[in-house]
Design an enzyme around this catalytic site. Structure first.
Site, PDB file in Angstrom:
ATOM      1  N   HIS A   1      16.064 -10.980 -37.552  1.00 36.37           N
ATOM      2  CA  HIS A   1      15.935 -11.674 -36.264  1.00 36.37           C
ATOM      3  C   HIS A   1      14.533 -11.423 -35.726  1.00 36.37           C
ATOM      4  O   HIS A   1      14.031 -10.300 -35.766  1.00 36.37           O
ATOM      5  CB  HIS A   1      16.968 -11.136 -35.265  1.00 36.37           C
ATOM      6  CG  HIS A   1      16.808 -11.735 -33.898  1.00 36.37           C
ATOM      7  ND1 HIS A   1      17.332 -12.969 -33.567  1.00 36.37           N
ATOM      8  CD2 HIS A   1      16.143 -11.294 -32.807  1.00 36.37           C
ATOM      9  CE1 HIS A   1      17.003 -13.253 -32.315  1.00 36.37           C
ATOM     10  NE2 HIS A   1      16.286 -12.250 -31.833  1.00 36.37           N
TER      11      HIS A   1
ATOM     12  N   ASP B   1      28.213 -14.541 -24.274  1.00 35.18           N
ATOM     13  CA  ASP B   1      26.748 -14.430 -24.234  1.00 35.18           C
ATOM     14  C   ASP B   1      26.128 -15.769 -23.862  1.00 35.18           C
ATOM     15  O   ASP B   1      25.160 -15.829 -23.105  1.00 35.18           O
ATOM     16  CB  ASP B   1      26.204 -13.957 -25.587  1.00 35.18           C
ATOM     17  CG  ASP B   1      24.684 -14.116 -25.642  1.00 35.18           C
ATOM     18  OD1 ASP B   1      24.002 -13.401 -24.890  1.00 35.18           O
ATOM     19  OD2 ASP B   1      24.198 -14.988 -26.387  1.00 35.18           O
TER      20      ASP B   1
ATOM     21  N   ARG C   1      21.519 -16.057 -16.703  1.00 33.04           N
ATOM     22  CA  ARG C   1      20.303 -15.223 -16.579  1.00 33.04           C
ATOM     23  C   ARG C   1      19.059 -16.089 -16.477  1.00 33.04           C
ATOM     24  O   ARG C   1      18.115 -15.777 -15.751  1.00 33.04           O
ATOM     25  CB  ARG C   1      20.197 -14.291 -17.805  1.00 33.04           C
ATOM     26  CG  ARG C   1      21.189 -13.153 -17.763  1.00 33.04           C
ATOM     27  CD  ARG C   1      21.314 -12.497 -19.119  1.00 33.04           C
ATOM     28  NE  ARG C   1      20.038 -12.034 -19.623  1.00 33.04           N
ATOM     29  CZ  ARG C   1      19.740 -11.920 -20.918  1.00 33.04           C
ATOM     30  NH1 ARG C   1      20.629 -12.214 -21.839  1.00 33.04           N
ATOM     31  NH2 ARG C   1      18.562 -11.489 -21.294  1.00 33.04           N
TER      32      ARG C   1
ATOM     33  N   SER D   1      22.497  -9.083 -25.868  1.00 31.08           N
ATOM     34  CA  SER D   1      22.632 -10.511 -26.152  1.00 31.08           C
ATOM     35  C   SER D   1      22.281 -10.813 -27.616  1.00 31.08           C
ATOM     36  O   SER D   1      23.063 -11.442 -28.344  1.00 31.08           O
ATOM     37  CB  SER D   1      21.712 -11.286 -25.199  1.00 31.08           C
ATOM     38  OG  SER D   1      21.541 -12.605 -25.618  1.00 31.08           O
TER      39      SER D   1
ATOM     40  N   LYS E   1      25.258 -11.659 -31.145  1.00 32.57           N
ATOM     41  CA  LYS E   1      25.320 -12.786 -32.092  1.00 32.57           C
ATOM     42  C   LYS E   1      25.098 -12.305 -33.517  1.00 32.57           C
ATOM     43  O   LYS E   1      25.719 -12.780 -34.463  1.00 32.57           O
ATOM     44  CB  LYS E   1      24.264 -13.833 -31.704  1.00 32.57           C
ATOM     45  CG  LYS E   1      24.666 -14.562 -30.436  1.00 32.57           C
ATOM     46  CD  LYS E   1      23.521 -15.291 -29.776  1.00 32.57           C
ATOM     47  CE  LYS E   1      22.574 -14.375 -29.096  1.00 32.57           C
ATOM     48  NZ  LYS E   1      21.729 -14.963 -28.072  1.00 32.57           N
TER      49      LYS E   1
HETATM   50  N1  URA Z   1      17.234 -14.089 -27.139  1.00 33.98           N
HETATM   51  C1  URA Z   1      18.566 -13.892 -26.965  1.00 33.98           C
HETATM   52  O1  URA Z   1      19.367 -14.282 -27.794  1.00 33.98           O
HETATM   53  N2  URA Z   1      18.976 -13.276 -25.840  1.00 33.98           N
HETATM   54  C2  URA Z   1      18.132 -12.850 -24.896  1.00 33.98           C
HETATM   55  O2  URA Z   1      18.581 -12.284 -23.916  1.00 33.98           O
HETATM   56  C3  URA Z   1      16.764 -13.042 -25.084  1.00 33.98           C
HETATM   57  C4  URA Z   1      16.331 -13.670 -26.228  1.00 33.98           C
END
Ligand code: URA
Length: 432
Positions: A84, A163, A170, A185, A189
């Site tokens: 990621h 999320d 947010r 967050s 995932k």
């Molecule tokens: N990417 C995400 O998936 N979540 C965040 O809070 C910030 C960047």
């Protein structure tokens, strides 16, 4: 209700620590729409100012992950490792890295995002390949992984839905840039993918989400801690985003650059990051060979073959590999030349990312459509010498009005001085 949401907001507002059960309650009730946005907004702001410790951050990640479906990849008999990136400008590494490590025997179940603001997104890049589908459902995703060891798609509605709701909230309440919220967050995932290991490309610098190195490192550390708590091996490569990555910025252009890299013609910076992340992925998957194996898979064409399999499996047109004219690439080009001789001291990478949005190649809010054909070819970066009249950057854009407007802003991207400047190392540190 088991808890009073007002009491929980007050608790965090006053700097106290949540219990696992309280976090589970808040996330669950919000996901089921029994806690309204205005109360969750207040809670997010309290977390923004008061923070969360590692245990709370891990519990938040877990509650968000458990709000939806998690993959079961236990029947895959090779290591399941993903990567990621926290997002940057010109960051096309996933397109090269995922097929490369898959060709080494790693299973890569990559669930990625779209570009937002100045940062690009893997899904938009892949989406510029004619026919390529990024909306796979979980069943098709797993079937493909079993067959070819690689699948790349977007976050489905069933993966970490809490999320998804919280992130949208947010976004409109100025609570995105909180380290525990970001860490939970991202990891909710990623850990829903049933991983054995995860390699993070955590960027810092003017084109990164976290500009300051210390903040980027704090974010990396928070994500590594979550991995530790939940039995997933995590490594973080800290990479400098004070320059755009590679030669091109823009969706189709970056697909073209990724194919070139898989054919052994990648630029030095792109390959340095690819090999660092790839080596870390192999290590987490206990696959021997390191960088030598990665280089071999590119030299033999095996990595490119996996890319072709991926494109074919997701309904894309694999002929793009031999014929870039099948990619939507803008025909009109505009050169921006240097007004003086000297050395490049700074590149405003954030501004460059925003100029791609201005050109039509990025989006300011979720759901905006983008033009995959436009972008930039970078000719000079920090540390490079330049002559008066020499090309700094080329703009690719068929909309003349937009391209001219972007051209007028380009001098603000580059800081040129007569004194020599130094290139900085691209990889600052690798954390495990
Ligand atoms: N990417 C995400 O998936 N979540 C965040 O809070 C910030 C960047």
């Amino acid at each position: 209700m088991k808890y009073n949401p007002v009491a929980l907001i007050r608790k965090k507002r006053d700097g106290k620590k949540f219990q696992a059960d309280e976090i589970q309650f808040l996330v669950g009730e919000y996901a089921s729409k029994r806690i309204p946005d205005y109360q969750m907004s207040a809670l997010l702001m309290a977390v923004y100012f008061r923070g969360m410790d590692d245990a709370e951050t891990g519990q938040l990640m877990h509650a968000m992950m458990r709000s939806g479906e998690t993959l079961d990849l236990s029947r895959i008999d090779c290591p399941v490792i993903d990567k990621h990136s926290t997002g940057g400008v010109g960051d096309k590494i996933s397109l090269i890295l995922a097929p490369l490590v898959a060709s080494c025997g790693v299973c890569v179940p990559m669930i990625s995002g779209r570009g937002l603001g100045h940062t690009g997104g893997t899904l938009d890049k892949l989406g510029s390949i004619p026919g390529f589908r990024t909306d796979l459902d979980v069943r098709r995703f797993i079937k493909q992984l079993k067959k070819i060891n690689i699948a790349m798609c977007g976050q489905t509605r069933t993966i970490a839905p809490a999320d998804k709701r919280l992130y949208a909230l947010r976004d409109v309440t100025a609570t995105v840039d909180s380290i525990p919220l970001i860490a939970a967050s991202i990891m909710s995932k990623k850990l829903a993918e049933d991983l054995d290991g995860l390699v993070l490309d955590v960027k810092f610098g003017n084109g990164a989400f976290m500009k300051e190195y210390s903040k980027a490192k704090e974010l990396a550390r928070a994500m590594i801690q979550i991995g530790k708590r939940f039995g997933v091996r995590v490594a973080a490569v800290m990479t400098d985003m004070n320059n755009p990555l590679g030669t091109y910025v823009g969706n189709s252009l970056e697909v073209m650059e990724s194919i070139e890299a898989l054919q052994g013609r990648g630029s030095a910076d792109v390959m340095e990051v690819t090999y660092a992340l790839g080596t870390a992925m192999l290590r987490l998957g206990t696959i021997k060979g390191g960088q030598r194996l990665l280089r071999k898979k590119i030299a033999t064409g095996e990595a490119l073959q996996v890319f072709a399999q991926l494109v074919r499996a997701q309904n894309g047109d694999p002929r793009v590999i031999d014929d870039y004219s099948l990619l939507p690439i803008a025909r009109k080009r505009y050169s921006v030349v240097s007004p003086s001789r000297g050395y490049i001291h700074n590149v405003d990478t954030y501004l460059l990312g925003m100029l791609l949005v201005e050109l039509g190649g990025g989006r300011m809010k979720k759901g905006d459509s983008i033009d995959p054909s436009c972008g930039f070819k970078i000719h000079k970066k920090i540390g490079d010498r330049i002559k008066k009249g020499e090309c700094l950057i080329e703009i690719f854009g068929d909309n003349k009005t937009w391209a001219q407007r972007v051209k007028r802003c380009m001098p603000d991207v580059f800081l040129i001085k007569t004194s020599p400047s130094r290139k900085k190392p691209l990889i600052r540190e690798i954390l495990t």
